[in-house]
Design a protein around this motif. Structure first.
Motif, PDB file in Angstrom:
ATOM      1  N   ARG A   1       0.799  -1.233   0.000  1.00 48.95           N
ATOM      2  CA  ARG A   1       0.000   0.000   0.000  1.00 48.95           C
ATOM      3  C   ARG A   1       0.827   1.276   0.000  1.00 48.95           C
ATOM      4  O   ARG A   1       0.280   2.359  -0.179  1.00 48.95           O
ATOM      5  CB  ARG A   1      -0.931   0.012   1.209  1.00 48.95           C
ATOM      6  CG  ARG A   1      -1.911  -1.131   1.207  1.00 48.95           C
ATOM      7  CD  ARG A   1      -2.853  -1.119   2.376  1.00 48.95           C
ATOM      8  NE  ARG A   1      -2.199  -0.791   3.631  1.00 48.95           N
ATOM      9  CZ  ARG A   1      -2.820  -0.273   4.676  1.00 48.95           C
ATOM     10  NH1 ARG A   1      -4.098  -0.038   4.647  1.00 48.95           N
ATOM     11  NH2 ARG A   1      -2.166  -0.014   5.785  1.00 48.95           N
ATOM     12  N   ALA A   2       2.116   1.209   0.197  1.00 48.07           N
ATOM     13  CA  ALA A   2       2.952   2.416   0.223  1.00 48.07           C
ATOM     14  C   ALA A   2       2.889   3.131  -1.121  1.00 48.07           C
ATOM     15  O   ALA A   2       2.816   2.509  -2.174  1.00 48.07           O
ATOM     16  CB  ALA A   2       4.395   2.056   0.547  1.00 48.07           C
ATOM     17  N   CYS A   3       2.909   4.449  -1.076  1.00 47.24           N
ATOM     18  CA  CYS A   3       2.881   5.259  -2.294  1.00 47.24           C
ATOM     19  C   CYS A   3       4.112   4.964  -3.157  1.00 47.24           C
ATOM     20  O   CYS A   3       5.160   4.575  -2.644  1.00 47.24           O
ATOM     21  CB  CYS A   3       2.883   6.746  -1.933  1.00 47.24           C
ATOM     22  SG  CYS A   3       1.474   7.239  -0.932  1.00 47.24           S
ATOM     23  N   GLY A   4       3.979   5.202  -4.429  1.00 47.10           N
ATOM     24  CA  GLY A   4       5.077   4.941  -5.355  1.00 47.10           C
ATOM     25  C   GLY A   4       6.318   5.765  -5.091  1.00 47.10           C
ATOM     26  O   GLY A   4       7.426   5.341  -5.418  1.00 47.10           O
TER      27      GLY A   4
ATOM     28  N   PRO B   1       1.679   6.745   7.753  1.00 48.84           N
ATOM     29  CA  PRO B   1       2.092   5.618   8.598  1.00 48.84           C
ATOM     30  C   PRO B   1       1.204   4.386   8.438  1.00 48.84           C
ATOM     31  O   PRO B   1       1.688   3.261   8.515  1.00 48.84           O
ATOM     32  CB  PRO B   1       2.014   6.180  10.017  1.00 48.84           C
ATOM     33  CG  PRO B   1       1.176   7.407   9.930  1.00 48.84           C
ATOM     34  CD  PRO B   1       1.309   7.921   8.528  1.00 48.84           C
ATOM     35  N   GLU B   2      -0.080   4.596   8.173  1.00 49.54           N
ATOM     36  CA  GLU B   2      -0.981   3.459   8.014  1.00 49.54           C
ATOM     37  C   GLU B   2      -0.662   2.646   6.762  1.00 49.54           C
ATOM     38  O   GLU B   2      -0.960   1.454   6.701  1.00 49.54           O
ATOM     39  CB  GLU B   2      -2.439   3.924   7.990  1.00 49.54           C
ATOM     40  CG  GLU B   2      -2.875   4.646   6.727  1.00 49.54           C
ATOM     41  CD  GLU B   2      -2.400   6.100   6.578  1.00 49.54           C
ATOM     42  OE1 GLU B   2      -2.681   6.698   5.524  1.00 49.54           O
ATOM     43  OE2 GLU B   2      -1.756   6.641   7.494  1.00 49.54           O
ATOM     44  N   LYS B   3      -0.025   3.250   5.787  1.00 50.43           N
ATOM     45  CA  LYS B   3       0.321   2.543   4.557  1.00 50.43           C
ATOM     46  C   LYS B   3       1.627   1.769   4.669  1.00 50.43           C
ATOM     47  O   LYS B   3       1.795   0.745   4.018  1.00 50.43           O
ATOM     48  CB  LYS B   3       0.401   3.510   3.379  1.00 50.43           C
ATOM     49  CG  LYS B   3      -0.954   4.052   2.963  1.00 50.43           C
ATOM     50  CD  LYS B   3      -0.815   4.921   1.741  1.00 50.43           C
ATOM     51  CE  LYS B   3      -2.165   5.447   1.302  1.00 50.43           C
ATOM     52  NZ  LYS B   3      -2.046   6.232   0.061  1.00 50.43           N
TER      53      LYS B   3
ATOM     54  N   LEU C   1      12.299   1.177  16.193  1.00 49.92           N
ATOM     55  CA  LEU C   1      11.098   0.817  15.470  1.00 49.92           C
ATOM     56  C   LEU C   1      10.239  -0.155  16.263  1.00 49.92           C
ATOM     57  O   LEU C   1      10.701  -1.207  16.683  1.00 49.92           O
ATOM     58  CB  LEU C   1      11.502   0.167  14.151  1.00 49.92           C
ATOM     59  CG  LEU C   1      10.442   0.025  13.108  1.00 49.92           C
ATOM     60  CD1 LEU C   1       9.864   1.377  12.739  1.00 49.92           C
ATOM     61  CD2 LEU C   1      11.029  -0.621  11.883  1.00 49.92           C
ATOM     62  N   MET C   2       8.977   0.217  16.490  1.00 49.48           N
ATOM     63  CA  MET C   2       8.012  -0.644  17.189  1.00 49.48           C
ATOM     64  C   MET C   2       6.690  -0.562  16.446  1.00 49.48           C
ATOM     65  O   MET C   2       6.325   0.483  15.944  1.00 49.48           O
ATOM     66  CB  MET C   2       7.798  -0.166  18.632  1.00 49.48           C
ATOM     67  CG  MET C   2       9.033  -0.206  19.494  1.00 49.48           C
ATOM     68  SD  MET C   2       9.648  -1.851  19.775  1.00 49.48           S
ATOM     69  CE  MET C   2       8.355  -2.504  20.791  1.00 49.48           C
ATOM     70  N   GLY C   3       5.979  -1.648  16.398  1.00 53.72           N
ATOM     71  CA  GLY C   3       4.671  -1.664  15.769  1.00 53.72           C
ATOM     72  C   GLY C   3       3.578  -1.441  16.794  1.00 53.72           C
ATOM     73  O   GLY C   3       3.744  -1.739  17.962  1.00 53.72           O
ATOM     74  N   GLU C   4       2.465  -0.895  16.344  1.00 53.30           N
ATOM     75  CA  GLU C   4       1.320  -0.667  17.220  1.00 53.30           C
ATOM     76  C   GLU C   4       0.163  -1.536  16.761  1.00 53.30           C
ATOM     77  O   GLU C   4      -0.166  -1.577  15.585  1.00 53.30           O
ATOM     78  CB  GLU C   4       0.886   0.798  17.161  1.00 53.30           C
ATOM     79  CG  GLU C   4       1.837   1.727  17.846  1.00 53.30           C
ATOM     80  CD  GLU C   4       1.283   3.143  17.867  1.00 53.30           C
ATOM     81  OE1 GLU C   4       0.106   3.320  18.198  1.00 53.30           O
ATOM     82  OE2 GLU C   4       2.061   4.047  17.539  1.00 53.30           O
ATOM     83  N   LEU C   5      -0.446  -2.220  17.701  1.00 51.42           N
ATOM     84  CA  LEU C   5      -1.594  -3.058  17.413  1.00 51.42           C
ATOM     85  C   LEU C   5      -2.834  -2.375  17.967  1.00 51.42           C
ATOM     86  O   LEU C   5      -2.834  -1.900  19.095  1.00 51.42           O
ATOM     87  CB  LEU C   5      -1.400  -4.425  18.080  1.00 51.42           C
ATOM     88  CG  LEU C   5      -2.415  -5.489  17.726  1.00 51.42           C
ATOM     89  CD1 LEU C   5      -2.196  -5.954  16.291  1.00 51.42           C
ATOM     90  CD2 LEU C   5      -2.286  -6.660  18.670  1.00 51.42           C
TER      91      LEU C   5
ATOM     92  N   VAL D   1      -1.110  -7.850   8.444  1.00 52.24           N
ATOM     93  CA  VAL D   1      -0.087  -8.763   7.918  1.00 52.24           C
ATOM     94  C   VAL D   1       0.485  -8.250   6.602  1.00 52.24           C
ATOM     95  O   VAL D   1       1.695  -8.279   6.383  1.00 52.24           O
ATOM     96  CB  VAL D   1      -0.677 -10.180   7.745  1.00 52.24           C
ATOM     97  CG1 VAL D   1       0.178 -11.041   6.855  1.00 52.24           C
ATOM     98  CG2 VAL D   1      -0.867 -10.835   9.103  1.00 52.24           C
ATOM     99  N   HIS D   2      -0.379  -7.770   5.728  1.00 52.08           N
ATOM    100  CA  HIS D   2       0.076  -7.354   4.406  1.00 52.08           C
ATOM    101  C   HIS D   2       0.539  -5.904   4.353  1.00 52.08           C
ATOM    102  O   HIS D   2       1.143  -5.484   3.371  1.00 52.08           O
ATOM    103  CB  HIS D   2      -1.017  -7.615   3.372  1.00 52.08           C
ATOM    104  CG  HIS D   2      -1.283  -9.067   3.188  1.00 52.08           C
ATOM    105  ND1 HIS D   2      -0.424  -9.906   2.515  1.00 52.08           N
ATOM    106  CD2 HIS D   2      -2.289  -9.848   3.649  1.00 52.08           C
ATOM    107  CE1 HIS D   2      -0.895 -11.130   2.539  1.00 52.08           C
ATOM    108  NE2 HIS D   2      -2.028 -11.132   3.228  1.00 52.08           N
ATOM    109  N   GLY D   3       0.294  -5.132   5.412  1.00 50.44           N
ATOM    110  CA  GLY D   3       0.712  -3.731   5.408  1.00 50.44           C
ATOM    111  C   GLY D   3       1.829  -3.400   6.365  1.00 50.44           C
ATOM    112  O   GLY D   3       2.381  -2.315   6.317  1.00 50.44           O
ATOM    113  N   ALA D   4       2.193  -4.340   7.223  1.00 51.17           N
ATOM    114  CA  ALA D   4       3.225  -4.065   8.224  1.00 51.17           C
ATOM    115  C   ALA D   4       4.614  -4.083   7.610  1.00 51.17           C
ATOM    116  O   ALA D   4       4.880  -4.833   6.675  1.00 51.17           O
ATOM    117  CB  ALA D   4       3.153  -5.094   9.349  1.00 51.17           C
TER     118      ALA D   4
END
Length: 134
Positions: free
Chosen positions: A12-15, A58-60, A75-79, A96-99
């Motif tokens: 999902r990240a921008c080009g 950040p959501e992408k 770096l830490m992820g937020e659930l 799963v697919h965006g992290a």
């Protein structure tokens, strides 16, 4: 040269996102686009005043907003699990697919613990497997 952590067109990240050309920790992530991080007329990317590349979605990219490069923030992820069990599978698939790869393992561990607590009737392992397969 270190490999960018976002690869593949399905992400999902921008080009033009710095995540497509830089590894984790080599750019900052802001909450949203702002004048504080203007586009460079030379390459179309956003930068801090100090010249650090900035992602503004950040959501992408799957990491929370922080000054990772500027301040060497670890770096830490937020659930943030949904309140409704019916939304859980879709949330996990997006997670799963965006992290970012560097935080995926941590997010899976957090999800395993929190799903068991919040949704005791859910088979967490099966739910995560479906998320990966989708």
């Amino acid at each position: 040269m270190a490999e960018a952590f976002v690869r593949g067109e399905e992400h999902r990240a921008c080009g033009i996102c710095p995540s497509r050309r830089l590894p984790l920790g080599e750019f900052d992530v802001a909450e949203r686009p702002s004048r504080e991080f203007p586009f460079s007329s030379e390459d179309g990317h956003r930068y801090t005043a100090e010249g650090v590349p900035v992602c503004v979605h950040p959501e992408k990219v799957g990491v929370p907003a922080a000054r990772y490069k500027s301040d060497r923030v670890p770096l830490m992820g937020e659930l943030d699990l949904p309140a409704d069990e019916a939304e859980l599978e879709m949330y996990l698939r997006d997670m799963v697919h965006g992290a970012a790869p560097g935080v995926l393992e941590s997010l899976i561990e957090q999800a395993s613990r929190e799903i068991a607590q919040r949704f005791p009737g859910v088979d967490t392992t099966a739910m995560l497997r479906r998320a990966f397969m989708a």
